[in-house]
Design a protein around this motif. Structure first.
Motif, PDB file in Angstrom:
ATOM      1  N   GLY A 182      -2.470   9.271 -18.587  1.00 28.03           N
ATOM      2  CA  GLY A 182      -3.891   9.434 -18.846  1.00 28.03           C
ATOM      3  C   GLY A 182      -4.793   8.330 -18.320  1.00 28.03           C
ATOM      4  O   GLY A 182      -6.007   8.388 -18.510  1.00 28.03           O
ATOM      5  N   GLY A 183      -4.212   7.317 -17.657  1.00 24.48           N
ATOM      6  CA  GLY A 183      -5.027   6.180 -17.206  1.00 24.48           C
ATOM      7  C   GLY A 183      -5.710   6.438 -15.870  1.00 24.48           C
ATOM      8  O   GLY A 183      -5.283   7.285 -15.084  1.00 24.48           O
ATOM      9  N   ARG A 184      -6.784   5.682 -15.626  1.00 25.86           N
ATOM     10  CA  ARG A 184      -7.463   5.803 -14.319  1.00 25.86           C
ATOM     11  C   ARG A 184      -7.101   4.631 -13.424  1.00 25.86           C
ATOM     12  O   ARG A 184      -7.569   4.523 -12.299  1.00 25.86           O
ATOM     13  N   VAL A 185      -6.277   3.723 -13.943  1.00 23.27           N
ATOM     14  CA  VAL A 185      -5.984   2.485 -13.215  1.00 23.27           C
ATOM     15  C   VAL A 185      -4.703   2.612 -12.371  1.00 23.27           C
ATOM     16  O   VAL A 185      -3.847   3.452 -12.647  1.00 23.27           O
ATOM     17  N   GLY A 186      -4.617   1.771 -11.341  1.00 18.17           N
ATOM     18  CA  GLY A 186      -3.394   1.618 -10.556  1.00 18.17           C
ATOM     19  C   GLY A 186      -2.826   2.895  -9.986  1.00 18.17           C
ATOM     20  O   GLY A 186      -3.549   3.792  -9.538  1.00 18.17           O
ATOM     21  N   MET A 187      -1.498   2.972  -9.994  1.00 16.26           N
ATOM     22  CA  MET A 187      -0.783   4.131  -9.452  1.00 16.26           C
ATOM     23  C   MET A 187      -1.169   5.415 -10.189  1.00 16.26           C
ATOM     24  O   MET A 187      -1.287   6.479  -9.593  1.00 16.26           O
TER      25      MET A 187
ATOM     26  N   PRO B  64       0.816  -1.233   0.000  1.00 17.78           N
ATOM     27  CA  PRO B  64       0.000   0.000   0.000  1.00 17.78           C
ATOM     28  C   PRO B  64       0.843   1.273   0.000  1.00 17.78           C
ATOM     29  O   PRO B  64       0.376   2.357  -0.327  1.00 17.78           O
ATOM     30  N   GLU B  65       2.137   1.115   0.341  1.00 18.24           N
ATOM     31  CA  GLU B  65       3.018   2.300   0.351  1.00 18.24           C
ATOM     32  C   GLU B  65       3.157   2.919  -1.043  1.00 18.24           C
ATOM     33  O   GLU B  65       3.398   4.103  -1.191  1.00 18.24           O
ATOM     34  N   TYR B  66       3.048   2.071  -2.077  1.00 13.59           N
ATOM     35  CA  TYR B  66       3.234   2.577  -3.444  1.00 13.59           C
ATOM     36  C   TYR B  66       2.106   3.545  -3.818  1.00 13.59           C
ATOM     37  O   TYR B  66       2.355   4.647  -4.294  1.00 13.59           O
ATOM     38  N   ALA B  67       0.870   3.104  -3.586  1.00 11.70           N
ATOM     39  CA  ALA B  67      -0.272   3.976  -3.916  1.00 11.70           C
ATOM     40  C   ALA B  67      -0.257   5.234  -3.046  1.00 11.70           C
ATOM     41  O   ALA B  67      -0.598   6.325  -3.515  1.00 11.70           O
ATOM     42  N   ARG B  68       0.176   5.070  -1.799  1.00 13.34           N
ATOM     43  CA  ARG B  68       0.266   6.247  -0.913  1.00 13.34           C
ATOM     44  C   ARG B  68       1.255   7.266  -1.483  1.00 13.34           C
ATOM     45  O   ARG B  68       1.023   8.461  -1.454  1.00 13.34           O
TER      46      ARG B  68
ATOM     47  N   LEU C 233       7.667   6.557 -10.544  1.00 10.67           N
ATOM     48  CA  LEU C 233       7.208   5.929  -9.306  1.00 10.67           C
ATOM     49  C   LEU C 233       7.224   4.425  -9.574  1.00 10.67           C
ATOM     50  O   LEU C 233       7.379   4.006 -10.717  1.00 10.67           O
ATOM     51  N   PRO C 234       7.032   3.603  -8.554  1.00  5.90           N
ATOM     52  CA  PRO C 234       7.027   2.173  -8.810  1.00  5.90           C
ATOM     53  C   PRO C 234       6.083   1.802  -9.961  1.00  5.90           C
ATOM     54  O   PRO C 234       4.996   2.361 -10.100  1.00  5.90           O
ATOM     55  N   GLY C 235       6.536   0.888 -10.775  1.00  2.47           N
ATOM     56  CA  GLY C 235       5.745   0.458 -11.925  1.00  2.47           C
ATOM     57  C   GLY C 235       6.421  -0.717 -12.602  1.00  2.47           C
ATOM     58  O   GLY C 235       7.427  -1.238 -12.105  1.00  2.47           O
TER      59      GLY C 235
END
Ligand code: AMP
Length: 197
Positions: free
Chosen positions: A42-47, A18-22, A106-108
């Protein structure tokens, strides 16, 4: 260097921790607070979704750049006031690069890595002098940074070019490194010619 807009590359997945999304939320909010525009995929998904949502909620400028085929798959972030739909992945990357004064990863996954490394590759060829940094959330990029040290030790990356890969553990520190960055003048082609026997 004053940053007007930063392009952020990040995962279309949220990742395991959860640290990644934070961190994506923190980065989006910080950009908005600092009045630095966000350019992203432009995406609404993930990070990506977390990042854009936080920047929008903070009242920041958000520009999404998405290729038509992804737009048709309905993965685009709805309600972006500035969504640029382009023909190909290559056009997308060129437009993202042109719109921003600096780049952050960022992480990906593969997409994030590919986009980040292309920006670094263009920089080492002197095609732009924009800073590029990795947000090392919870040590996510540490193995990659070690690998880059190994590649440098093995004579495939010039020390000056290795120094272009900025990194920090928090969004605020990373933006500060980007702002302090001085473009690297070492020319990759000349460096490679110098290595010829
Ligand atoms: P990845 O790191 O492999 O998840 O890929 C993320 C990067 O690829 C982002 O920076 C985007 O530019 C692009 N990308 C991958 N999937 C999507 C998607 N569903 N919507 C928008 N962009 C995407």
């Amino acid at each position: 260097m004053t940053l007007k807009r930063v392009c952020v590359f990040c995962g279309s997945s949220p990742g395991r921790s959860p640290e990644y999304a934070r961190a994506a939320t923190e980065m989006g909010a910080l950009l908005a607070r600092r009045r630095i525009g966000l350019v992203f995929g432009g995406g609404r998904v993930g990070m990506m979704g977390k990042l854009a949502q936080a920047a929008l909620e903070g009242g920041g400028e958000v520009i999404g750049v998405i290729p038509r085929f992804l737009h048709e798959k309905r993965v685009a972030f709805a309600g972006l006031s500035d969504l640029r739909v382009v023909g190909t992945m290559h056009e997308r990357k060129a437009l993202m690069a042109a719109l921003a004064d600096g780049f952050v990863a960022l992480p990906g996954g593969l997409g994030t890595l590919e986009e980040t490394f292309e920006m670094l590759t263009w920089a080492q060829l002197g095609m732009h002098g924009k800073p590029c940094g990795l947000l090392d959330v919870a040590g996510f990029f540490a193995p990659l940074l070690r690998f880059l040290d190994h590649v440098t030790e093995q004579g495939f990356i010039d020390d000056a070019h290795r120094g272009m890969v900025l990194s920090a553990g928090t969004p605020a520190e990373l933006l500060e490194r980007l702002e302090r960055f001085e473009p690297v003048v070492a020319d990759k082609a000349e460096w490679a010619l110098g290595k010829m026997g």
